[in-house]
Design a protein around this motif. Sequence first.
Motif, PDB file in Angstrom:
ATOM      1  N   GLY A  20       0.789  -1.222   0.000  1.00 45.33           N
ATOM      2  CA  GLY A  20       0.000   0.000   0.000  1.00 45.33           C
ATOM      3  C   GLY A  20       0.826   1.279   0.000  1.00 45.33           C
ATOM      4  N   TRP A  21       2.139   1.154   0.069  1.00 46.43           N
ATOM      5  CA  TRP A  21       3.025   2.311   0.124  1.00 46.43           C
ATOM      6  C   TRP A  21       3.396   2.778  -1.281  1.00 46.43           C
ATOM      7  N   THR A  22       4.030   3.954  -1.354  1.00 45.70           N
ATOM      8  CA  THR A  22       4.629   4.379  -2.610  1.00 45.70           C
ATOM      9  C   THR A  22       6.022   3.755  -2.694  1.00 45.70           C
ATOM     10  N   PRO A  23       6.514   3.465  -3.888  1.00 48.37           N
ATOM     11  CA  PRO A  23       7.813   2.801  -3.999  1.00 48.37           C
ATOM     12  C   PRO A  23       8.956   3.557  -3.315  1.00 48.37           C
ATOM     13  N   SER A  24       8.955   4.872  -3.395  1.00 50.52           N
ATOM     14  CA  SER A  24      10.068   5.628  -2.811  1.00 50.52           C
ATOM     15  C   SER A  24      10.102   5.508  -1.294  1.00 50.52           C
ATOM     16  N   THR A  25       8.946   5.615  -0.650  1.00 50.67           N
ATOM     17  CA  THR A  25       8.938   5.488   0.811  1.00 50.67           C
ATOM     18  C   THR A  25       9.150   4.042   1.245  1.00 50.67           C
ATOM     19  N   ALA A  26       8.724   3.091   0.429  1.00 51.46           N
ATOM     20  CA  ALA A  26       8.989   1.690   0.743  1.00 51.46           C
ATOM     21  C   ALA A  26      10.491   1.430   0.762  1.00 51.46           C
ATOM     22  N   ILE A  27      11.194   1.956  -0.238  1.00 50.71           N
ATOM     23  CA  ILE A  27      12.660   1.800  -0.259  1.00 50.71           C
ATOM     24  C   ILE A  27      13.286   2.502   0.936  1.00 50.71           C
ATOM     25  N   ALA A  28      12.786   3.694   1.275  1.00 47.93           N
ATOM     26  CA  ALA A  28      13.317   4.421   2.432  1.00 47.93           C
ATOM     27  C   ALA A  28      13.129   3.618   3.708  1.00 47.93           C
ATOM     28  N   SER A  29      12.004   2.916   3.839  1.00 52.02           N
ATOM     29  CA  SER A  29      11.764   2.125   5.050  1.00 52.02           C
ATOM     30  C   SER A  29      12.766   0.976   5.166  1.00 52.02           C
ATOM     31  N   VAL A  30      13.109   0.369   4.045  1.00 54.95           N
ATOM     32  CA  VAL A  30      14.083  -0.728   4.073  1.00 54.95           C
ATOM     33  C   VAL A  30      15.456  -0.203   4.481  1.00 54.95           C
ATOM     34  N   ARG A  31      15.811   0.976   4.004  1.00 54.62           N
ATOM     35  CA  ARG A  31      17.109   1.551   4.361  1.00 54.62           C
ATOM     36  C   ARG A  31      17.151   1.952   5.830  1.00 54.62           C
ATOM     37  N   VAL A  32      16.026   2.404   6.365  1.00 52.42           N
ATOM     38  CA  VAL A  32      15.963   2.704   7.795  1.00 52.42           C
ATOM     39  C   VAL A  32      16.129   1.424   8.610  1.00 52.42           C
ATOM     40  N   LEU A  33      15.531   0.339   8.154  1.00 52.40           N
ATOM     41  CA  LEU A  33      15.696  -0.936   8.858  1.00 52.40           C
ATOM     42  C   LEU A  33      17.149  -1.407   8.816  1.00 52.40           C
ATOM     43  N   ARG A  34      17.810  -1.203   7.690  1.00 55.69           N
ATOM     44  CA  ARG A  34      19.223  -1.574   7.590  1.00 55.69           C
ATOM     45  C   ARG A  34      20.056  -0.791   8.590  1.00 55.69           C
ATOM     46  N   GLU A  35      19.813   0.518   8.681  1.00 60.63           N
ATOM     47  CA  GLU A  35      20.549   1.338   9.641  1.00 60.63           C
ATOM     48  C   GLU A  35      20.199   0.944  11.068  1.00 60.63           C
ATOM     49  N   THR A  36      18.940   0.682  11.327  1.00 57.90           N
ATOM     50  CA  THR A  36      18.511   0.273  12.663  1.00 57.90           C
ATOM     51  C   THR A  36      19.174  -1.032  13.070  1.00 57.90           C
ATOM     52  N   ALA A  37      19.253  -1.974  12.133  1.00 55.98           N
ATOM     53  CA  ALA A  37      19.879  -3.258  12.439  1.00 55.98           C
ATOM     54  C   ALA A  37      21.344  -3.080  12.839  1.00 55.98           C
ATOM     55  N   GLY A  38      22.046  -2.180  12.156  1.00 54.31           N
ATOM     56  CA  GLY A  38      23.437  -1.943  12.497  1.00 54.31           C
ATOM     57  C   GLY A  38      23.614  -1.323  13.858  1.00 54.31           C
ATOM     58  N   VAL A  39      22.826  -0.296  14.142  1.00 50.60           N
ATOM     59  CA  VAL A  39      22.924   0.386  15.444  1.00 50.60           C
ATOM     60  C   VAL A  39      22.506  -0.551  16.560  1.00 50.60           C
ATOM     61  N   LEU A  40      21.417  -1.283  16.355  1.00 48.49           N
ATOM     62  CA  LEU A  40      20.928  -2.203  17.392  1.00 48.49           C
ATOM     63  C   LEU A  40      21.950  -3.298  17.675  1.00 48.49           C
ATOM     64  N   SER A  41      22.611  -3.790  16.645  1.00 52.14           N
ATOM     65  CA  SER A  41      23.658  -4.796  16.862  1.00 52.14           C
ATOM     66  C   SER A  41      24.775  -4.259  17.747  1.00 52.14           C
ATOM     67  N   GLU A  42      25.167  -3.005  17.493  1.00 54.28           N
ATOM     68  CA  GLU A  42      26.216  -2.385  18.320  1.00 54.28           C
ATOM     69  C   GLU A  42      25.756  -2.198  19.758  1.00 54.28           C
ATOM     70  N   GLU A  43      24.508  -1.733  19.927  1.00 53.07           N
ATOM     71  CA  GLU A  43      23.982  -1.507  21.279  1.00 53.07           C
ATOM     72  C   GLU A  43      23.916  -2.807  22.067  1.00 53.07           C
ATOM     73  N   ILE A  44      23.421  -3.870  21.425  1.00 55.17           N
ATOM     74  CA  ILE A  44      23.301  -5.153  22.127  1.00 55.17           C
ATOM     75  C   ILE A  44      24.676  -5.736  22.400  1.00 55.17           C
ATOM     76  N   GLY A  45      25.557  -5.645  21.411  1.00 54.99           N
ATOM     77  CA  GLY A  45      26.891  -6.222  21.573  1.00 54.99           C
ATOM     78  C   GLY A  45      27.709  -5.555  22.642  1.00 54.99           C
ATOM     79  N   SER A  46      27.453  -4.285  22.928  1.00 53.28           N
ATOM     80  CA  SER A  46      28.241  -3.570  23.927  1.00 53.28           C
ATOM     81  C   SER A  46      27.589  -3.593  25.310  1.00 53.28           C
ATOM     82  N   SER A  47      26.397  -4.178  25.416  1.00 57.07           N
ATOM     83  CA  SER A  47      25.682  -4.173  26.705  1.00 57.07           C
ATOM     84  C   SER A  47      26.165  -5.294  27.609  1.00 57.07           C
TER      85      SER A  47
END
Length: 334
Positions: free
Chosen positions: A307-334
């Motif tokens: 139901g999304w527009t293609p541009s925002t759908a791609i943006a959401s995937v890139r946000v998830l990629r960035e979130t996954a990286g930051v979350l991995s660092e946060e969990i790994g350092s805890s």
Amino acid sequence: MITHATLGSWPGTDIAATSRMVLGECPAHAHVPEMPDRGAHASMVGRTLGMITELGADLQPSGWRLTDGSGLDQRRAATMLRDDVEIFAEAAQGFEGEIVLSASGPWTLAAMVELSRGQKVLGDTGARRDLAQALLAGLSDQIVRLARLVPTANIRLQLDEPMLPAVATGRIRTASGFRRIAAVDVPELETTLGDVVRGVGASLDGRVMLHSCASDFDPGLARRVGADALALDLSGSVKPATLDALAAHLENGGLLWWGLLATNPVDVVPRPDALVERALRLLRPLELPVEIWLERVVLTPACGLAGWTPSTAIASVRVLRETAGVLSEEIGSS
């Protein structure tokens, strides 16, 4: 390292461009795109019926219906799926990640498809059994074909079961809408689903995922039917019982495709720090070993993004990629 992925459903109509995008943006887990904007033949149910050769079907004004022989619409769905897989496979040559093929699960399919006389397949014990068996055969053929076309990748099957909780609790209405179809007993529900999961999983080293956006989906079901992965909408409030079941799923070796990014309202892309904060609030009380989070979690949208527009759908995937990286660092350092 926590990874990220889509859930298959995607906006637009260009399968070639979308295939290249998914393979580039999701190098660990790339879905063969499901693009329902192209019509009922490319929808979840139409696409799945296009995989089935043992039962005929056709598209009626009320929706998909089983017929004595394969109708024009089912053949069109099969052709569209074949072309989609070939286009995706061409773009995926040399891909060494995981390729995910999505299809409707047996109970959602039975709840949405009608018999030739107009009643839902779900209301007929023999018909729903025949449909599940035909689905297993069709899925097995598709998996073999995809594995042959992209031999460098691991293949995973995603079974979409958004209707399963309603099937289990007798909330599916008849075709007329005047009454509800009786709830399916738990033993039959789990046996039928398990036969499909284990039957297809035998050729996939067990790589089968159950996906549902329903808030009352039982996370323990995945382990009971033999699925190694579970994909759920966890973007809103989560009940303590659900958290306990998710913890048990992970502790027993299961994978969690964590629907962290809300898909409703559409076209709203959150900041990565907001997603990281939400994820930490959810996972910290579970007190699971760091290795479990880093090795068994994939971040995804809460549901498909059709139901999304293609541009925002791609943006959401890139946000998830960035979130996954930051979350991995946060969990790994805890």
